[in-house]
Design a protein around this motif. Structure first.
Motif, PDB file in Angstrom:
ATOM      1  N   SER A 574       6.547  -4.856  -3.790  1.00 28.94           N
ATOM      2  CA  SER A 574       6.395  -4.649  -2.348  1.00 28.94           C
ATOM      3  C   SER A 574       7.745  -4.585  -1.637  1.00 28.94           C
ATOM      4  CB  SER A 574       5.545  -5.774  -1.746  1.00 28.94           C
ATOM      5  OG  SER A 574       6.167  -7.028  -1.957  1.00 28.94           O
ATOM      6  N   ARG A 575       8.717  -5.406  -2.113  1.00 27.73           N
ATOM      7  CA  ARG A 575      10.047  -5.357  -1.488  1.00 27.73           C
ATOM      8  C   ARG A 575      10.700  -3.993  -1.719  1.00 27.73           C
ATOM      9  NH1 ARG A 575      14.240  -8.512   0.264  1.00 27.73           N
ATOM     10  NH2 ARG A 575      16.330  -7.837  -0.326  1.00 27.73           N
ATOM     11  N   LYS A 576      10.544  -3.487  -2.958  1.00 23.36           N
ATOM     12  CA  LYS A 576      11.114  -2.168  -3.250  1.00 23.36           C
ATOM     13  C   LYS A 576      10.411  -1.085  -2.432  1.00 23.36           C
ATOM     14  CE  LYS A 576      14.059   0.228  -5.723  1.00 23.36           C
ATOM     15  NZ  LYS A 576      15.517   0.002  -5.590  1.00 23.36           N
ATOM     16  N   ALA A 577       9.089  -1.268  -2.196  1.00 24.69           N
ATOM     17  CA  ALA A 577       8.349  -0.289  -1.387  1.00 24.69           C
ATOM     18  C   ALA A 577       8.869  -0.270   0.048  1.00 24.69           C
ATOM     19  CB  ALA A 577       6.860  -0.617  -1.423  1.00 24.69           C
ATOM     20  N   ARG A 578       9.122  -1.447   0.600  1.00 26.54           N
ATOM     21  CA  ARG A 578       9.690  -1.490   1.962  1.00 26.54           C
ATOM     22  C   ARG A 578      11.070  -0.847   1.989  1.00 26.54           C
ATOM     23  NH1 ARG A 578       7.274  -4.988   5.690  1.00 26.54           N
ATOM     24  NH2 ARG A 578       5.658  -6.372   4.853  1.00 26.54           N
ATOM     25  N   GLU A 579      11.852  -1.083   0.955  1.00 27.62           N
ATOM     26  CA  GLU A 579      13.204  -0.515   0.908  1.00 27.62           C
ATOM     27  C   GLU A 579      13.158   1.008   0.892  1.00 27.62           C
ATOM     28  OE1 GLU A 579      17.001  -0.437  -2.204  1.00 27.62           O
ATOM     29  OE2 GLU A 579      15.553  -2.074  -2.285  1.00 27.62           O
ATOM     30  N   VAL A 580      12.237   1.575   0.085  1.00 28.16           N
ATOM     31  CA  VAL A 580      12.148   3.036  -0.038  1.00 28.16           C
ATOM     32  C   VAL A 580      11.566   3.667   1.234  1.00 28.16           C
ATOM     33  CG1 VAL A 580      11.031   4.920  -1.300  1.00 28.16           C
ATOM     34  CG2 VAL A 580      11.989   2.961  -2.531  1.00 28.16           C
ATOM     35  N   MET A 581      10.522   3.051   1.794  1.00 29.76           N
ATOM     36  CA  MET A 581       9.782   3.682   2.894  1.00 29.76           C
ATOM     37  C   MET A 581      10.312   3.309   4.276  1.00 29.76           C
ATOM     38  SD  MET A 581       7.544   5.604   1.496  1.00 29.76           S
ATOM     39  CE  MET A 581       6.536   5.975   2.932  1.00 29.76           C
ATOM     40  N   GLN A 582      10.892   2.115   4.439  1.00 29.68           N
ATOM     41  CA  GLN A 582      11.201   1.636   5.784  1.00 29.68           C
ATOM     42  C   GLN A 582      12.687   1.374   6.001  1.00 29.68           C
ATOM     43  OE1 GLN A 582       8.646  -1.797   6.298  1.00 29.68           O
ATOM     44  NE2 GLN A 582       6.813  -0.547   6.572  1.00 29.68           N
ATOM     45  N   TRP A 583      13.374   0.845   4.994  1.00 29.89           N
ATOM     46  CA  TRP A 583      14.793   0.565   5.204  1.00 29.89           C
ATOM     47  C   TRP A 583      15.614   1.850   5.227  1.00 29.89           C
ATOM     48  CZ3 TRP A 583      15.468  -4.164   1.387  1.00 29.89           C
ATOM     49  CH2 TRP A 583      14.627  -5.202   1.832  1.00 29.89           C
ATOM     50  N   ASN A 584      15.218   2.804   4.429  1.00 25.64           N
ATOM     51  CA  ASN A 584      15.877   4.113   4.408  1.00 25.64           C
ATOM     52  C   ASN A 584      14.869   5.174   4.832  1.00 25.64           C
ATOM     53  OD1 ASN A 584      18.337   3.009   3.234  1.00 25.64           O
ATOM     54  ND2 ASN A 584      17.149   2.819   1.322  1.00 25.64           N
ATOM     55  N   ARG A 585      15.339   6.374   4.977  1.00 25.27           N
ATOM     56  CA  ARG A 585      14.423   7.481   5.305  1.00 25.27           C
ATOM     57  C   ARG A 585      13.524   7.763   4.102  1.00 25.27           C
ATOM     58  NH1 ARG A 585      14.331  11.357   9.161  1.00 25.27           N
ATOM     59  NH2 ARG A 585      13.284  13.303   8.656  1.00 25.27           N
ATOM     60  N   PRO A 586      12.198   7.860   4.311  1.00 23.65           N
ATOM     61  CA  PRO A 586      11.297   8.126   3.174  1.00 23.65           C
ATOM     62  C   PRO A 586      11.665   9.414   2.455  1.00 23.65           C
ATOM     63  CG  PRO A 586      10.063   7.525   5.136  1.00 23.65           C
ATOM     64  CD  PRO A 586      11.474   7.747   5.567  1.00 23.65           C
ATOM     65  N   PRO A 587      11.356   9.509   1.168  1.00 28.31           N
ATOM     66  CA  PRO A 587      11.641  10.747   0.431  1.00 28.31           C
ATOM     67  C   PRO A 587      10.926  11.948   1.070  1.00 28.31           C
ATOM     68  CG  PRO A 587      11.054   8.958  -1.066  1.00 28.31           C
ATOM     69  CD  PRO A 587      10.787   8.458   0.304  1.00 28.31           C
ATOM     70  N   LYS A 588      11.453  13.106   0.815  1.00 27.22           N
ATOM     71  CA  LYS A 588      10.885  14.339   1.366  1.00 27.22           C
ATOM     72  C   LYS A 588       9.423  14.489   0.930  1.00 27.22           C
ATOM     73  CE  LYS A 588      11.579  19.341   1.440  1.00 27.22           C
ATOM     74  NZ  LYS A 588      12.380  20.471   0.909  1.00 27.22           N
ATOM     75  N   ASN A 589       8.578  14.884   1.872  1.00 24.65           N
ATOM     76  CA  ASN A 589       7.142  15.132   1.678  1.00 24.65           C
ATOM     77  C   ASN A 589       6.327  13.864   1.428  1.00 24.65           C
ATOM     78  OD1 ASN A 589       7.549  17.907   1.938  1.00 24.65           O
ATOM     79  ND2 ASN A 589       7.925  18.153  -0.256  1.00 24.65           N
ATOM     80  N   CYS A 590       6.952  12.693   1.533  1.00 30.10           N
ATOM     81  CA  CYS A 590       6.235  11.439   1.263  1.00 30.10           C
ATOM     82  C   CYS A 590       5.545  10.956   2.538  1.00 30.10           C
ATOM     83  CB  CYS A 590       7.197  10.372   0.744  1.00 30.10           C
ATOM     84  SG  CYS A 590       6.359   8.827   0.315  1.00 30.10           S
ATOM     85  N   LYS A 591       4.224  10.835   2.508  1.00 28.64           N
ATOM     86  CA  LYS A 591       3.463  10.346   3.658  1.00 28.64           C
ATOM     87  C   LYS A 591       3.328   8.832   3.642  1.00 28.64           C
ATOM     88  CE  LYS A 591      -0.466  12.199   4.187  1.00 28.64           C
ATOM     89  NZ  LYS A 591      -1.789  12.769   3.898  1.00 28.64           N
ATOM     90  N   GLU A 592       3.112   8.244   2.468  1.00 29.17           N
ATOM     91  CA  GLU A 592       2.853   6.810   2.372  1.00 29.17           C
ATOM     92  C   GLU A 592       3.076   6.369   0.929  1.00 29.17           C
ATOM     93  OE1 GLU A 592      -1.484   6.014   2.649  1.00 29.17           O
ATOM     94  OE2 GLU A 592      -1.634   8.181   2.907  1.00 29.17           O
ATOM     95  N   ALA A 593       2.979   5.057   0.717  1.00 29.80           N
ATOM     96  CA  ALA A 593       3.134   4.502  -0.630  1.00 29.80           C
ATOM     97  C   ALA A 593       2.179   3.324  -0.791  1.00 29.80           C
ATOM     98  CB  ALA A 593       4.582   4.061  -0.881  1.00 29.80           C
ATOM     99  N   PHE A 594       1.850   2.985  -2.056  1.00 27.25           N
ATOM    100  CA  PHE A 594       0.995   1.847  -2.370  1.00 27.25           C
ATOM    101  C   PHE A 594       1.704   0.978  -3.400  1.00 27.25           C
ATOM    102  CE2 PHE A 594      -2.075   4.672  -0.517  1.00 27.25           C
ATOM    103  CZ  PHE A 594      -2.981   3.824   0.113  1.00 27.25           C
ATOM    104  N   THR A 595       1.546  -0.356  -3.241  1.00 25.98           N
ATOM    105  CA  THR A 595       2.140  -1.299  -4.175  1.00 25.98           C
ATOM    106  C   THR A 595       1.124  -1.670  -5.249  1.00 25.98           C
ATOM    107  OG1 THR A 595       1.451  -3.283  -2.979  1.00 25.98           O
ATOM    108  CG2 THR A 595       3.485  -2.206  -2.260  1.00 25.98           C
ATOM    109  N   ALA A 596       1.601  -2.426  -6.260  1.00 27.55           N
ATOM    110  CA  ALA A 596       0.712  -2.841  -7.338  1.00 27.55           C
ATOM    111  C   ALA A 596      -0.392  -3.765  -6.844  1.00 27.55           C
ATOM    112  CB  ALA A 596       1.524  -3.543  -8.441  1.00 27.55           C
ATOM    113  N   GLU A 597      -0.154  -4.480  -5.723  1.00 28.64           N
ATOM    114  CA  GLU A 597      -1.189  -5.338  -5.132  1.00 28.64           C
ATOM    115  C   GLU A 597      -2.162  -4.562  -4.247  1.00 28.64           C
ATOM    116  OE1 GLU A 597       2.056  -5.975  -4.885  1.00 28.64           O
ATOM    117  OE2 GLU A 597       2.240  -7.598  -6.352  1.00 28.64           O
ATOM    118  N   GLY A 598      -1.940  -3.253  -4.094  1.00 27.08           N
ATOM    119  CA  GLY A 598      -2.826  -2.423  -3.279  1.00 27.08           C
ATOM    120  C   GLY A 598      -2.412  -2.328  -1.816  1.00 27.08           C
TER     121      GLY A 598
END
Length: 627
Positions: A574-598
């Motif tokens: 989840s920390r890595k998910a926040r880093e990819v989606m919120q701390w930096n600009r999300p990758p191109k064409n990425c709308k959302e992400a899901f963690t292993a906990e759902g």
């Protein structure tokens, strides 16, 4: 009212529908019903986009071009709004209805046309559409109470943050805007009070200025007298000159008659001529002086008028002040009378008290002291009783709250227990048949589909449930994939609407209404869509599309159309998910992400999952039963 009511809506090449509508709506409450995949959500999404909303507002796409049907170059939305009654918007131009036509182009742009009842294009400006929505008080974009999308309702129900719910409530009820308006009113009230106090201070200065202006007005009040006197002097001067000239002419006539034939006649005539010239010069000088005096009077006239108006305004202000002064003076006089009466009453009471004997005075003082002590004791007892009552009330409230909490916990525990027992039964059944994970009637239902296909009732055999046709490559991502796909795991896919109706009839025999799997109508193709231009790519994390083994391209295409699995990343931590989606600009064409906990992660939002273990895609049934 007869304005702002949605009369009809029609969609062309929008999302999965080539031609949907037109739907005619009534003036009151309308229900949009239909089978799964028939376009109910598409109508709501088109309503938001058609009235100027952004693609991100719908939670169904990040760009408008994503709403164009596959294989088409544009999509059209047509919405008709009623425009009748006294609150109609420019009825002389639009007539009894306004039609909003939105065309979405392949590059993500859109064009808007506003048409009248007769079909004439009145405007193509966005500002005109905003003006119409403001006039009709339509808050289709900003207010979740007006339009609550399926995704927003799920997010609201699933969020565990009370702050988010409070913000939703404040936005929906517009209390936040009312709070800002109330603060602005308070500041305005405070400033107005300061201005009133300053005005009262300036009033004294204005009174003094009024008295000074009054004196100035009196000093120049003689201007009118001067004008009238000047007019009289003009008449007197004119007649004086005429009288003098007549007298001189008479004298000349007498001299001429007396000295006719005299040799000195010519000389006297010349002298008279000289005198006449001098008289004319004097008359001209007097005329010039009159002109000068007239000009001075005209120059002073505007100043005189302004001073008169100022004096009248000051006189009015003084009169109002005198009224207030007289009223205060009257009140002061009344208070003086009351004071005199009270003073006389006090003297009478003192005289009466002096007549009482000394023992009686002592007795009265003793009684008064005793009564005061009793009154104080009663007062202290009253305070103590009130405090005890408050404590009892608080204790009762706490007991009631505790009782309500225990009831809620008991109810929640019972519901959780029932759900766990049902899940345990389903897991035990799925040990012998994996299809029972999708429902106890699913194996029999699939046999009925196979039988109907053999009998020729289907043009192409429907595929489903989709969860049984996909296989996660990484077991640790199963809960993330289920949280992403949710109800699509139980859905079925049909090639055409005829097969859809046949499948719907079969479902009615095995599933109760409201619990039937979703049916998606999508043209069967032999190859998976080319998603290279719109798919998300990350060197470390996989998308849902690449994390699944999907043998059938129809299943893959269906999940791409309905959920956009090529744009969703799967990040275990989840920390890595926040880093990819919120701390930096999300990758191109990425709308959302899901963690292993759902948990679901957006660019500016994070939603915790309500699921603790997978239900459909798990590969170890025995471990789940033990859990």
């Amino acid at each position: 009212g007869e304005v702002g009511i949605i009369e009809s809506i029609q969609l062309k090449n929008f999302m999965c529908h080539s031609n949907l509508g037109p739907f005619q709506f009534g003036s009151n409450l309308n229900f949009v019903i239909g089978i799964n995949g028939s376009g109910k959500s598409s109508v709501l999404t088109a309503l938001i986009v058609g009235l100027g909303g952004k693609a991100t507002t719908t939670n169904r796409g990040s760009s408008l071009k994503m709403f164009i049907q596959k294989g088409e170059t544009s999509a059209d939305i047509s919405i008709t709004l009623r425009n009748q009654g006294r609150d109609a918007f420019k009825p002389e131009l639009y007539g009894a209805s306004i039609t909003v036509n939105q065309r979405i182009n392949q590059d993500g742009s859109r064009t808007c046309k506003l048409k009248s009842k007769s079909g004439t294009t009145i405007s193509s400006k966005k500002e005109e559409l905003i003006g119409i929505l403001d006039h009709f008080n339509i808050q289709v974009v900003d207010n979740p109470v007006s339009v609550l999308t399926q995704e927003m309702s799920k997010q609201f129900l699933q969020t565990k943050n009370e702050g988010d719910k409070y913000k939703f409530f404040m936005k929906a009820t517009q209390l936040e805007q009312m709070k800002e308006d109330y603060s602005f009113i308070g500041i305005t009230k405070k400033n107005t009070r300061v201005q009133i106090e300053q005005g009262e201070e300036r009033l004294e200065g204005l009174k003094q200025l009024y008295l000074e202006k009054k004196e100035i007005f009196k000093s120049i009040a003689f201007v009118n007298d001067m004008q009238s006197r000047l007019k009289d002097l003009k008449h007197q001067m004119a007649w004086a000159v005429v009288s003098e000239m007549e007298k001189e002419i008479e004298l000349l006539k007498e001299g001429i008659e007396a000295e006719e034939g005299n040799t000195e006649f010519l000389q006297k005539v010349e002298e008279c001529q000289v005198k006449l010239n001098e008289a004319e010069k004097k008359y001209k000088a007097i005329q010039d002086k009159l002109v000068t005096v007239s000009e001075d009077a005209q120059a002073l006239h505007p100043k005189c008028i302004s001073l008169k108006a100022e004096v009248q305004a000051k006189r009015k202000a003084v009169n109002e002040a005198e009224i207030v002064y007289n009223r205060s003076k009257t009140e002061l006089k009344c208070l003086g009378k009351d004071n005199e009466q009270l003073r006389k009453r006090i003297e009478e009471l003192k005289t009466c008290a002096n007549r009482v004997s000394e023992p009686e005075k002592l007795e009265r003082q003793r009684k008064i002291a005793y009564l005061r002590e009793q009154l104080k004791a009663f007062h202290d007892e009253e305070i103590m009783i009130n405090q005890q009552m408050d404590q009892f009330q608080q204790a009762i409230s706490k007991c009631r709250e505790e009782q309500s909490r225990l009831r809620r916990e008991n109810s929640d525990m019972q519901q959780a227990l029932d759900a766990k027992q049902k899940q345990l039964r389903d897991l035990k059944d799925s040990k012998t048949n994996a299809l029972k994970r999708f429902g106890p009637h699913m194996p029999a239902f699939l046999e009925a589909i196979e039988m109907a296909h053999k009998q020729g009732h289907f043009k192409k055999k429907p595929l489903g449930p989709l969860g049984a046709l996909i296989h996660p490559k990484d077991p640790e991502l199963i809960l993330a994939i289920e949280s992403c796909l949710k109800g699509l795991l139980q859905a079925f896919c049909c090639d055409n609407h005829s097969d859809e109706r046949t499948l719907q009839f079969l479902m009615s025999k095995y599933f109760t209404r409201g619990l039937r799997p979703q049916i998606i109508v999508n043209k069967f193709q032999n190859k998976i869509y080319d998603t290279s231009q719109r798919a998300v790519y990350h060197p470390e994390f996989a998308s849902v599309l690449t994390a699944l083994e999907i043998d059938n391209p129809v299943v893959a295409n269906c999940l791409i159309d309905m959920r956009g699995i090529e744009t969703v990343l799967l990040i275990k931590n989840s920390r890595k998910a926040r880093e990819v989606m919120q701390w930096n600009r999300p990758p191109k064409n990425c709308k959302e992400a899901f963690t292993a906990e759902g948990d679901q992660v957006f660019e500016r939002r994070y939603y915790s999952s309500n699921f603790v273990r997978p239900r459909f895609l798990s590969q170890d049934v025995e471990s789940e039963i033990r859990l």
